[in-house]
Write a protein that holds these residues in place. Sequence first.
Motif, mmCIF file in Angstrom:
data_model
loop_
_atom_site.group_PDB
_atom_site.id
_atom_site.type_symbol
_atom_site.label_atom_id
_atom_site.label_comp_id
_atom_site.label_asym_id
_atom_site.label_seq_id
_atom_site.Cartn_x
_atom_site.Cartn_y
_atom_site.Cartn_z
ATOM 1 N N LYS A 176 4.261 -18.870 82.527
ATOM 2 C CA LYS A 176 4.570 -18.911 81.635
ATOM 3 C C LYS A 176 6.271 -19.378 81.656
ATOM 4 N N GLY A 177 6.944 -18.834 82.527
ATOM 5 C CA GLY A 177 8.423 -19.390 82.697
ATOM 6 C C GLY A 177 8.284 -20.837 82.751
ATOM 7 N N VAL A 178 7.541 -21.491 83.433
ATOM 8 C CA VAL A 178 7.545 -23.060 83.397
ATOM 9 C C VAL A 178 7.173 -23.521 82.257
ATOM 10 N N LEU A 179 6.252 -22.804 81.404
ATOM 11 C CA LEU A 179 5.870 -23.491 79.834
ATOM 12 C C LEU A 179 6.994 -23.195 79.195
ATOM 13 N N HIS A 180 7.646 -21.960 79.356
ATOM 14 C CA HIS A 180 8.785 -21.877 78.464
ATOM 15 C C HIS A 180 9.984 -23.038 78.723
ATOM 16 N N GLY A 181 10.060 -23.436 80.029
ATOM 17 C CA GLY A 181 11.048 -24.484 80.021
ATOM 18 C C GLY A 181 10.771 -25.688 79.709
ATOM 19 N N ILE A 182 9.364 -25.994 79.512
ATOM 20 C CA ILE A 182 8.860 -27.298 78.885
ATOM 21 C C ILE A 182 9.091 -27.337 77.502
ATOM 22 N N ALA A 183 8.825 -26.143 76.966
ATOM 23 C CA ALA A 183 9.122 -25.810 75.402
ATOM 24 C C ALA A 183 10.471 -26.282 74.989
ATOM 25 N N ALA A 184 11.490 -25.728 75.783
ATOM 26 C CA ALA A 184 12.828 -25.672 75.505
ATOM 27 C C ALA A 184 13.540 -27.048 75.863
ATOM 28 N N ALA A 185 12.990 -27.954 77.225
ATOM 29 C CA ALA A 185 13.448 -28.865 77.411
ATOM 30 C C ALA A 185 12.921 -30.055 76.760
ATOM 31 N N LEU A 186 11.686 -30.181 76.413
ATOM 32 C CA LEU A 186 10.991 -31.303 76.231
ATOM 33 C C LEU A 186 11.236 -32.025 74.920
ATOM 34 N N PRO A 187 11.666 -31.263 73.916
ATOM 35 C CA PRO A 187 12.254 -31.960 72.590
ATOM 36 C C PRO A 187 13.372 -32.517 72.833
ATOM 37 N N VAL A 188 14.409 -31.871 73.798
ATOM 38 C CA VAL A 188 15.809 -32.535 74.024
ATOM 39 C C VAL A 188 15.649 -33.929 75.015
ATOM 40 N N PHE A 189 14.676 -33.716 75.797
ATOM 41 C CA PHE A 189 14.282 -34.940 76.505
ATOM 42 C C PHE A 189 13.914 -36.213 75.668
ATOM 43 N N ARG A 190 13.144 -35.950 74.820
ATOM 44 C CA ARG A 190 12.301 -36.516 73.840
ATOM 45 C C ARG A 190 13.643 -37.536 73.024
ATOM 46 N N ALA A 191 14.367 -36.640 72.430
ATOM 47 C CA ALA A 191 15.509 -37.025 71.758
ATOM 48 C C ALA A 191 16.596 -37.758 72.319
ATOM 49 N N GLN A 192 16.818 -37.531 73.498
ATOM 50 C CA GLN A 192 17.708 -38.331 74.274
ATOM 51 C C GLN A 192 16.910 -39.723 74.989
ATOM 52 N N GLY A 193 15.714 -39.674 75.046
ATOM 53 C CA GLY A 193 14.869 -40.702 75.593
ATOM 54 C C GLY A 193 15.058 -40.840 77.024
ATOM 55 N N ALA A 194 15.208 -39.440 77.540
ATOM 56 C CA ALA A 194 15.247 -39.520 79.067
ATOM 57 C C ALA A 194 15.324 -38.134 79.608
ATOM 58 N N GLY A 195 14.615 -37.669 80.849
ATOM 59 C CA GLY A 195 14.943 -36.647 81.322
ATOM 60 C C GLY A 195 13.676 -36.227 82.269
ATOM 61 N N HIS A 196 14.006 -35.196 83.187
ATOM 62 C CA HIS A 196 13.171 -35.047 84.232
ATOM 63 C C HIS A 196 12.857 -33.503 84.403
ATOM 64 N N PHE A 197 11.848 -33.169 84.656
ATOM 65 C CA PHE A 197 11.228 -31.949 84.934
ATOM 66 C C PHE A 197 10.806 -31.801 86.471
ATOM 67 N N VAL A 198 11.362 -30.739 87.091
ATOM 68 C CA VAL A 198 11.111 -30.409 88.386
ATOM 69 C C VAL A 198 10.505 -29.185 88.506
ATOM 70 N N ASN A 199 9.226 -29.032 88.718
ATOM 71 C CA ASN A 199 8.557 -27.893 88.703
ATOM 72 C C ASN A 199 8.227 -27.267 90.148
ATOM 73 N N ILE A 200 8.601 -26.177 90.783
ATOM 74 C CA ILE A 200 8.325 -25.736 91.858
ATOM 75 C C ILE A 200 7.056 -25.005 91.926
ATOM 76 N N ALA A 201 6.122 -25.456 92.682
ATOM 77 C CA ALA A 201 4.615 -24.936 92.728
ATOM 78 C C ALA A 201 4.661 -24.142 94.051
#
Length: 247
Positions: free
Chosen positions: A118-143
């Motif tokens: 859920k911590g990873v999902l919370h990060g996606i939920a927070a950052a994805l709209p920002v990245f979409r608005a910017q037209g760029a962004g990078h998720f690095v998820n530690i597995a």
Amino acid sequence: MTEIEGKVVAITGASSGIGEATALRLASHGAKLVLGARREDRLAALAARLTTANPKAEVAYLAMDVRDRSAVADLVALAGARFGRLDVLVSNAGVMPISPMDDLRVDDWDAMVDVNVKGVLHGIAAALPVFRAQGAGHFVNIASTAGFRVTPTMAVYAGTKFAVRAISEGLRQEAGANLRVTIVSPGMTRTSVTDPTTIPGAPPELVETINAIAMPPDAVARAITYALEQPPDIDVGEVVIRPTAQS
């Protein structure tokens, strides 16, 4: 100039281990850092260390818990308020209270799901709209390499890391041409999470192996740096990094 210089990078679980090592390495490449973790004193000490090493370093931090969706949103918002954008989110926070299933450590199972998934999902939920608005962004998820292979006492932990890999790959496929998604799957790494003294009921053979072969957190930080250094049109989908002695 490198591909990293000037990028705004938020890191969860930044106060120690892989998160701390990543902050130190990215700062040396000129990144602007937004650090999140539960221990504010450790964050303050790390920020002071970074600015002492480089007085021009730009660092913001926030005491937060990735289990709290609003807290992760606050970390992303801090990046925007301080630096005007967010280029990279490194979702690194994780816990590993492993145990045999028969022990029924349900609270530990809940903690691993809440933090690792859920911590990873919370990060996606927070950052994805920002990245979409910017037209760029990078998720690095530690597995983890546990996301490839299940071993006794690690069923639930492995399940959370399988989930991180699945979620990240699905996100990558949906991301489109302007967003990047990287999975970093470390093997045995010497961090507080894998400290045998903090793992209740850790099998003796696991303790022995960790003590003998675990790699330093900076090895993982170098892998993260590699993914960030690529040109904007190149996506490093997954990096698996482990000690050479690990089976």
